[in-house]
Structure formats: structure tokens, C-alpha cells
Design an enzyme around this catalytic site. Structure first.
Site, short mmCIF file in Angstrom:
data_model
loop_
_atom_site.label_atom_id
_atom_site.label_comp_id
_atom_site.label_asym_id
_atom_site.label_seq_id
_atom_site.Cartn_x
_atom_site.Cartn_y
_atom_site.Cartn_z
N LEU A 303 0.81 -1.21 0.00
CA LEU A 303 0.00 0.00 0.00
C LEU A 303 0.84 1.27 0.00
CD1 LEU A 303 -2.69 -1.08 2.63
CD2 LEU A 303 -2.84 -1.21 0.12
N GLY A 305 5.15 2.94 1.11
CA GLY A 305 6.44 2.70 1.74
C GLY A 305 7.22 3.98 1.88
N GLY A 306 8.34 3.91 2.59
CA GLY A 306 9.16 5.07 2.83
C GLY A 306 10.46 4.68 3.49
N LYS A 307 11.08 5.67 4.11
CA LYS A 307 12.38 5.44 4.73
C LYS A 307 12.30 4.47 5.90
CE LYS A 307 16.16 7.86 7.02
NZ LYS A 307 16.67 9.16 7.51
N PHE A 308 11.19 4.53 6.64
CA PHE A 308 11.08 3.72 7.85
C PHE A 308 10.63 2.29 7.59
CE2 PHE A 308 10.41 7.95 9.99
CZ PHE A 308 11.69 7.98 10.54
N GLY A 309 10.00 2.02 6.45
CA GLY A 309 9.51 0.67 6.21
C GLY A 309 8.46 0.67 5.11
N VAL A 311 4.15 -0.54 3.97
CA VAL A 311 2.77 -0.77 4.41
C VAL A 311 2.15 -1.78 3.45
CG1 VAL A 311 0.54 0.26 4.90
CG2 VAL A 311 2.63 1.59 5.28
N LYS A 326 1.63 -1.62 9.05
CA LYS A 326 2.76 -0.70 8.85
C LYS A 326 3.98 -1.27 9.57
CE LYS A 326 4.03 4.16 9.58
NZ LYS A 326 3.55 5.47 10.09
N ASP A 418 2.19 16.81 8.84
CA ASP A 418 2.59 16.21 7.57
C ASP A 418 1.38 16.03 6.66
OD1 ASP A 418 4.42 15.23 5.74
OD2 ASP A 418 4.28 13.17 6.46
#
Length: 608
Positions: A303, A305-309, A311, A326, A418
Site C-alpha cells: 500500500l 512505503g518510505g524510509k522507515f519501512g 505498508v 505498517k 505532515d
């Protein structure tokens, strides 16, 4: 029919009691209607002509004649000089009293007994002043006229779903007159012109039975006559229907009869509160456990994603509930600290426009947050679809829901920090319902304490964040203004060729309404945006002020006038092809920023 002892049935008085005169009663009645001449005295005792006997003696009461009870109306005896026309049309009719001697007593025409008055208050007079058993045709027409008079349906209402029609068809109990009702409710219905319904039948002689019935009913019950007068008053174009308060109102029919309500138009636009999460709001605590033993993870259905992980979707094995998972990698102790803060914030946010947290599990290498699954996808991805027809009213519906969610967050002293298009998801792929997601950068806010942050997405950052100044709830309102600008135009007001140019545009407040793009946008929408994208925090509208702004109100009326497609739908598609926010969260060095923007604070763009 008159009996031998003189009793009257059906409230109609017979003028002849002799057994021999019964056979000739019908012939006399028909002859009296055709020829007003006095009856032949050779036929036997009968009613005398008032013209031949102008001074009749005082009528004597017969022992067998029932006296009128209290409450019956006995018409006054007209004088000889006041008699007009033949007998039965204003004159007196005399008949011999059975079992008495002397001159026959003069009986007043149409004198009803107490029993007849209770049974037939609508009894009407024929043209000859009486109804004889030998006239079945006239009696049948009188009965039909009485039934029509009792129905009395309004002439202006023809819709079967109209509440006034429903009320008129539901007969009230006969044992409880209208005057005894505890309370009356008058329902106003617009009187629209239409074909007039045929009136009730008239008896022979041209007498309107309905008019006569209403007149007699008015004499017996003045209160009912007054209410009937109110019912028939259409001088102002409104007809009132008297309805007992004991009967519930047909609200569904009333909604069909009255003009469309505002929420009806909301329903067309799916402008209603989004459905709640498929589970009740809960207070979640981070716990250790085995994710695979409780949930079936579907990492292929990503679904985001990003720097931390990342979804992805998952399913709880015990209930079959589909959720969004997440997955956050634990690289440093600060990563767990940020996750704990996100859990604390989400535990306070119980609102339909805000995503809900279901569970949180910690493993040796990662933390997994299980949240409500929202299947509609990102808002901007939805509106750039070729089959979607975007109008300004659609934008109003979206922005109003975002304001509702922001208002609840700020009441709970939470700042999102954000807000951007990818953090606003559609509940489904067809409606207008949206929810705010991703509280990874959210912070608890205390107005009495200074709070500064140095993260966010450059296009939606407020000047105080870029300058590393104190922030407030108005920081989120700046981001809302940028999102609204983009929904209306398809353009990003501060987007430059790179992040440095973008941040410089934010600091300088260098933005304007493109004349060609905003040509079809209303002045109210422009005013709404102009009161949000303001450099001074105190000059920006709050979430409550946004909801009270004229642009976000009277949506039903605006929906009737709005049938134009916004150009922003085409421009947004080009914008998304050029820049995908999911892959553009760039960490920025403070030293590189200082060279061109002369800011006193460092800036980082982080995202999940």
C-alpha cells in the site's frame, strides 16, 4: 319508515300515520314535487295549505310524539306572512295526531329526535321538505351525498405520498370526535395547482349535499366548523391538514412532498460521515508477540512505503478482519521512541475522518502497527481518473471532511505536521468520503510551551517550519491551504525546479492565482485559500473558522448551479506523472539549505 306508534327511523319524520294513507304517500310526494297545488281533501285527512289557512292554531303535542332531548336543535316556527312557496319549502305541514281528537297538531318539518341526531348529523332536506319511504331513488342519492360529504378529500393535493393525502385517507375513530382530541398538529403543504376533482353528487332540485352538510355540521359543532375553515383556507397558497397528535407523522412522505433538503444533495455526492472502522475504538499498547501466529501478512499487496519501512495488507486469523500493517524497522532507539509517540497520539483520535489503530506488536527487529484498512487509495490518484468528473462542489466536500478531521485533532491538542495529498485516502473507489492517515510525525501540542520541528515535505511546509520557529495549530492550516489550491487548480503553488527553489518560494510567500486556471473557480474558493496561505500564523483561519466559511456551506444550492468540470483534473494528472511523493522524501543537509535560504534552522524531509 314510520311505524304505527309514531317512532321515526333514520332521522326522517313521516307526515302520515294512518294505515290507509300509507298507500298513497308516494303518489302525494311525487305530485307535490311536480305540482305545488294543495292536496285533494277527498283523499282523506292530510296536510293543509298554509295559504288557505293563514292562521293555524297553536300545535298541540301528541302523547306519542317524542319530545326533543337537550342538545337537539328545533327550528323556529315560521309565521304565516313569512311562508314562501308550497308546502315543504318553507311552509308548515299539519298532520293529525294519532289517538287524539280535535284539530291536528302542526309539526315542524325536519325535526330530528335525539337518537336521529346522534346517528345522522348529516341528514339533508329534499326539495319537498320530507323523504317518504316510497322514494328509494332520492334516498339513495341522499346517502351517496352524505358519504361524499364525510369523505371531503382536499382538491389541491394529488400526490399519493404527500402526508396530507395520507392523513385524509386515515379515518379517525368515530367514537372520538375531532373536538375531543388532546392536541392538533397542522401540517402545511404547498398548494400546487392541478385538475379539480369532481364534487359530490347533488340531490334532485340542485341542492348541494356537501354544502348543506357542512352548514348543518357547523350548527352542531362550531369548533369543527372553525377547523374546517382553517383547512380550506388557501389564500396564502398553503393548505393545512388537521392531524391528531397521537398518530405519528409520515416523515418519509413529507420528505417526498417538500423541496429537496440539503442532506439529500449530500447523499448524491456521498457527503455524509465516513463509515466507522470495522472495530470499535481501542486503547492500544505495544506488546511483544509473534506476528505470523496472529496475522497472515500479504507483503505482495503493498500500500505504500518510505524510509522507515513498508505498508501492506494483512488478515487477522481469528476473525478474518482485513487490516493494513505498517512495518517499521528498529534501527536506532529513537525509532522505537517515535513509534511509541505515534501510538500515544492515535489512542486519542476517535473520529470518522481519522484512521484508527487496531494493534501494535514488537518483534526483535521491527515494530508492526495494525490499522484500519482503507481501500479507496490516495485522493489525488482517484480524482485524476479519466472517468471521474471533478467539480468545485466535489472539492468542497473533500475539504470539508479534512477540516472536520483537523478540528478534532486540534481539540485533542494534536498537530499532524505532515498533511499532504498522499496522506488523505478515499474510503472507496466511487464515493467522496476521505480519511486522514499517517501520524508518524504528529506531535502533542501545548500552547503554553514552545514547539519547533525541522521535518516535513517541502511543498507543504509552512514558513515557521522552514525557519525553525515556534509552531502552532495554524501550521496544519497552511498545509490545508496548499492542498485546497492544488485541488482547485492542479498546480502546486510553491513547487520549484528543486527543493531549494521550493523552500525559497515558501519563505517569500511567492504565490498567486493563475488567471487561466482559476477562471472557472468561484471568488469564495479564492478567498478561502487566501485566508490560509498567509505568512503570519495569527492571520490564518482555524479549522472551526474554515467550517464556517461561506465556501464550505450551502452545498446543496451550489450543487444545483455547478456543472462545470475543473481544469485541475487534467493538470493534476500531469503533476502526478512528474512527481511521485512516495519516492521523493529527501533528507536535506542543513548546511546546504543555509547557502540560499538564509534560515536559522535545519530542515529535513522525512516520510513513511
Amino acid at each position: 319508515m314510520a311505524t304505527e306508534n309514531g317512532a321515526v327511523e333514520l332521522g326522517i319524520q313521516s307526515l302520515s300515520t294512518d294505515e290507509a294513507s300509507k298507500g298513497a304517500a308516494s303518489e302525494e310526494s311525487l305530485a307535490a314535487e311536480k305540482d305545488p297545488a294543495p292536496p285533494d281533501p277527498e283523499k282523506g285527512p292530510g296536510p293543509s295549505d298554509t295559504k288557505q289557512d293563514p292562521d293555524p292554531s297553536t300545535p298541540k303535542k301528541d302523547a306519542n310524539t317524542p319530545a326533543p332531548e337537550k342538545g337537539d336543535v328545533v327550528p323556529a316556527q315560521p309565521s304565516a306572512g313569512g311562508s314562501q312557496g308550497p308546502a315543504g319549502e318553507g311552509g308548515q305541514v299539519e298532520a293529525p295526531a294519532e289517538g287524539s281528537a280535535g284539530k291536528p297538531a302542526a309539526l315542524p318539518q325536519q325535526t330530528a329526535t335525539a337518537e336521529a341526531s346522534e346517528k345522522k348529523p348529516e341528514a339533508e332536506k329534499g326539495p319537498s321538505g320530507h323523504q317518504d319511504p316510497g322514494e328509494p331513488t332520492v334516498g339513495k342519492k341522499v346517502a351517496e351525498g352524505q358519504a361524499a360529504a364525510r369523505r371531503g378529500s382536499p382538491a389541491f393535493l394529488h400526490s399519493p405520498s404527500c402526508p396530507a393525502i395520507i392523513a385524509s385517507t386515515e379515518k379517525l375513530p368515530a367514537q372520538k370526535p375531532l373536538s375531543e382530541a388532546s392536541e392538533l398538529i397542522f401540517e402545511g403543504v404547498p398548494a400546487t395547482p392541478g385538475p379539480t376533482e369532481p364534487g359530490p353528487a347533488k340531490a334532485e332540485g340542485g341542492v348541494d349535499l356537501l354544502a348543506e352538510s357542512q352548514k348543518e355540521a357547523g350548527e352542531k359543532a362550531p369548533g369543527q366548523a372553525d377547523q374546517a375553515k382553517v383547512q380550506g383556507d388557501t389564500s396564502r397558497g398553503i393548505e393545512f391538514q388537521a392531524v391528531p397528535s397521537e398518530r405519528p407523522r409520515p416523515e418519509v412522505g413529507q420528505a417526498l412532498c417538500l423541496p429537496a433538503r440539503e442532506e439529500d444533495c449530500f447523499q448524491i455526492l456521498d457527503d455524509c460521515p465516513p463509515p466507522p472502522a470495522p472495530f470499535p475504538h481501542r486503547i492500544v499498547e505495544l506488546r511483544t508477540g509473534n506476528v505470523s501466529s496472529e496475522f497472515s501478512m500479504n507483503s505482495k499487496e503493498a500500500l505504500g512505503g518510505g524510509k522507515f519501512g513498508a505498508v501492506c495488507t494483512c488478515t487477522e486469523k481469528s476473525t478474518g478482519l482485513k487490516l493494513a500493517a505498517k512495518v517499521i524497522k528498529k534501527q536506532t532507539p529513537k525509532d522505537k521512541e517515535m513509534v511509541m509517540l505515534e501510538i500515544e497520539v492515535m489512542n486519542q483520535l476517535n473520529h470518522r475522518n481519522l484512521i484508527q489503530l487496531y494493534a501494535a506488536i514488537e518483534t526483535p527487529h521491527e515494530i508492526v502497527l495494525f490499522m484500519e484498512y482503507i481501500e479507496g487509495g490516495e485522493l489525488f490518484e482517484r480524482i485524476v481518473d479519466e472517468d471521474y468528473h471533478l467539480t468545485e462542489v466535489d472539492t468542497m466536500v473533500f475539504v470539508r471532511q479534512i477540516c472536520d478531521g483537523i478540528l478534532f485533532m486540534h481539540k485533542m491538542r494534536v498537530l499532524h505536521l505532515d498533511l499532504k495529498p498522499e496522506n488523505i485516502l478515499c474510503v472507496n473507489t466511487t464515493g467522496h468520503l476521505v480519511k486522514i492517515i499517517d501520524f508518524g510525525l504528529a506531535r502533542r501540542y501545548n500552547p503554553n510551551e514552545k514547539l519547533k520541528v525541522n521535518f516535513g515535505t517541502p511543498e507543504f511546509l509552512s514558513p515557521e517550519v522552514v525557519n525553525y520557529d515556534q509552531i502552532s495549530d495554524k501550521t496544519d492550516m497552511w498545509s490545508l491551504g496548499v492542498i485546497t489550491y492544488m485541488l482547485l487548480s492542479g498546480l502546486s503553488p510553491f513547487l520549484g525546479d528543486d527543493d531549494t527553489e521550493t523552500l525559497n518560494n515558501v519563505l517569500s510567500g511567492n504565490w498567486y492565482f493563475d488567471e487561466e486556471t482559476f477562471e472557472a473557480v468561484s471568488d469564495e474558493a479564492k478567498d478561502f485559500v487566501s485566508n490560509l496561505i498567509v505568512k503570519e500564523q495569527g492571520a490564518r483561519m482555524s479549522a472551526a473558522q474554515c467550517l464556517a466559511h461561506p465556501w464550505l456551506n450551502n452545498l446543496a444550492e451550489k450543487a444545483k448551479r455547478c456543472n462545470r468540470r475543473l481544469k485541475s483534473q487534467i493538470l493534476l494528472k500531469k503533476y502526478l506523472m512528474k512527481r511521485r511523493w512516495k519516492k521523493n522524501f529527501i533528507a536535506v543537509s542543513a548546511a546546504n539549505r543555509f547557502k540560499k535560504i538564509s534560515s536559522s534552522g535545519a530542515l529535513m524531509a522525512l516520510g513513511v
